[in-house]
Design a protein around this motif. Structure first.
Motif, mmCIF file in Angstrom:
data_model
loop_
_atom_site.group_PDB
_atom_site.id
_atom_site.type_symbol
_atom_site.label_atom_id
_atom_site.label_comp_id
_atom_site.label_asym_id
_atom_site.label_seq_id
_atom_site.Cartn_x
_atom_site.Cartn_y
_atom_site.Cartn_z
ATOM 1 N N GLN A 171 0.834 -1.202 0.000
ATOM 2 C CA GLN A 171 0.000 0.000 0.000
ATOM 3 C C GLN A 171 0.869 1.253 0.000
ATOM 4 O O GLN A 171 0.575 2.239 -0.700
ATOM 5 N N ASP A 172 1.950 1.223 0.775
ATOM 6 C CA ASP A 172 2.881 2.352 0.769
ATOM 7 C C ASP A 172 3.546 2.501 -0.588
ATOM 8 O O ASP A 172 3.787 3.620 -1.057
ATOM 9 N N VAL A 193 2.252 1.700 -3.514
ATOM 10 C CA VAL A 193 1.267 2.293 -4.418
ATOM 11 C C VAL A 193 1.144 3.795 -4.154
ATOM 12 O O VAL A 193 1.120 4.611 -5.087
ATOM 13 N N ALA A 194 1.071 4.171 -2.886
ATOM 14 C CA ALA A 194 0.942 5.588 -2.544
ATOM 15 C C ALA A 194 2.154 6.379 -3.035
ATOM 16 O O ALA A 194 2.017 7.499 -3.550
ATOM 17 N N LEU A 195 3.340 5.791 -2.886
ATOM 18 C CA LEU A 195 4.552 6.474 -3.350
ATOM 19 C C LEU A 195 4.525 6.637 -4.859
ATOM 20 O O LEU A 195 4.815 7.723 -5.383
ATOM 21 N N ALA A 196 4.165 5.590 -5.581
ATOM 22 C CA ALA A 196 4.116 5.672 -7.041
ATOM 23 C C ALA A 196 3.092 6.700 -7.504
ATOM 24 O O ALA A 196 3.334 7.440 -8.465
ATOM 25 N N GLU A 197 1.960 6.752 -6.812
ATOM 26 C CA GLU A 197 0.895 7.653 -7.246
ATOM 27 C C GLU A 197 1.156 9.105 -6.864
ATOM 28 O O GLU A 197 0.471 10.006 -7.343
ATOM 29 N N ARG A 198 2.140 9.319 -6.005
ATOM 30 C CA ARG A 198 2.573 10.700 -5.744
ATOM 31 C C ARG A 198 3.296 11.285 -6.941
ATOM 32 O O ARG A 198 3.393 12.498 -7.099
ATOM 33 N N PHE A 199 3.846 10.398 -7.792
ATOM 34 C CA PHE A 199 4.639 10.832 -8.935
ATOM 35 C C PHE A 199 4.102 10.176 -10.205
ATOM 36 O O PHE A 199 4.703 9.237 -10.738
ATOM 37 N N PRO A 200 2.952 10.628 -10.684
ATOM 38 C CA PRO A 200 2.387 10.034 -11.904
ATOM 39 C C PRO A 200 3.288 10.300 -13.104
ATOM 40 O O PRO A 200 4.066 11.260 -13.112
ATOM 41 N N ASP A 201 3.180 9.441 -14.096
ATOM 42 C CA ASP A 201 3.998 9.569 -15.311
ATOM 43 C C ASP A 201 5.482 9.551 -14.967
ATOM 44 O O ASP A 201 6.276 10.335 -15.507
#
Length: 313
Positions: free
Chosen positions: A212-213, A215-223
């Motif tokens: 979950q962490d 995913v949250a980290l990846a979604e902080r930096f889209p593209d």
């Protein structure tokens, strides 16, 4: 001119009288009670309190060969040992200086220059102390919108020391602490992360099954860069979010299919280990070398099944 943030609190760090040989790390409780003479403002710049600034002025007067700007490259630190009679007594008479990121950074750089083969062992107490002080400062960042701006020269001694502490934790294999410290660096300094600390943090999240962490980290930096995209897809898959995982993987494969191909081939031990001059192959090899162990068999089965679909790259 910078105005102090209204929630700022002065950190009144006054360590016990100590020499360079004292264990500098202490513990969090002691550091809280002996809080550092440092404050930050709304622009994220660390600013010495009046008391600390007076002591620093004396430090730089004694430390005459060093420009009054911290953490500059190319400073002749080899001269420091010739002038030790000037600055060492000041550390004894002004113990508050042991609570200055600027001074701790100067000392670690001097040691690194003068004792390159023993630098980590020699600097360990100083770096550990700076880590405890850093914890105190981070705890004072009550406002989530206030961060310690990475770009400001005033913050670079703290940044440099924080990185040294991270290196020490990695060397000792303290994985839980590495994650904690990477989070502090990433979330307390420049959150836009031009330095790409997230690339180091993400594999630790995956290894610890903190999906979950991840995913949250990846979604902080889209593209984001391609390895983060594959890691994002993997984390979603491990969370059972199949539709989102399929979409993330399809996007990653459409941009850079070589990593998917290499992971599948490496699984069968057919992937050549020789690094090609092509930078793309370098990236592929580097990702497989560092991430193949993070992809369990179920994830590799999924990856292979998605790769064989009609329309896959």
């Amino acid at each position: 001119q910078y105005q102090p943030h209204p929630r700022d609190q002065k950190l009144r760090q006054r360590p016990d009288d100590c020499g360079a040989s004292q264990t500098a790390g202490g513990n969090a409780d002691r550091e809280k009670s002996n809080a550092k003479e440092e404050q930050h403002n709304a622009d994220g710049k660390l600013e010495p309190t009046t008391q600390m600034q007076e002591a620093l002025d004396e430090w730089y007067q004694k430390y005459t060969f060093l420009p009054q700007q911290p953490a500059l490259e190319g400073v002749p630190y080899d001269l420091a040992w010739e002038m030790a009679a000037d600055w060492m007594p000041l550390l004894a008479s002004r113990p508050i200086l042991w609570s200055s990121f600027e001074v701790l950074d100067d000392l670690t750089r001097m040691i690194a220059h003068g004792h390159p083969h023993q630098v980590k062992a020699t600097n360990l107490p100083l770096v550990a102390r700076s880590a405890a002080l850093f914890d105190v400062v981070v705890q004072q960042l009550h406002d989530p919108d206030v961060v310690l701006n990475w770009d400001m020269v005033e913050n670079r001694p703290a940044m440099h020391l924080a990185i040294q502490h991270l290196d020490n934790l990695i060397d000792r294999g303290e994985r839980t602490e590495v994650i904690t410290w990477l989070e502090k660096i990433l979330f307390s300094f420049h959150r836009s992360d031009e330095q790409h600390w997230r690339e180091i943090l993400m594999p630790y999240y995956l290894e610890a099954a903190r999906y979950q962490d991840a995913v949250a980290l990846a979604e902080r930096f889209p593209d984001d860069i391609i390895n983060m995209r594959y890691d994002h897809a993997l984390a979603l898959f491990m969370l059972g979010q199949q539709e989102a995982a399929d979409a993330a993987l399809a996007q990653a494969m459409s941009i850079y299919p070589m990593i998917a191909m290499a992971l599948i081939a490496r699984r069968e031990l057919h992937y050549p280990r020789k690094i090609d001059a092509d930078d793309r192959l370098d990236l592929t090899t580097a990702y497989c070398d560092t991430h193949i162990g993070l992809w369990p068999a179920s994830a590799l089965d999924w990856l292979e099944s998605r790769f064989s679909l009609p329309g896959a790259p």
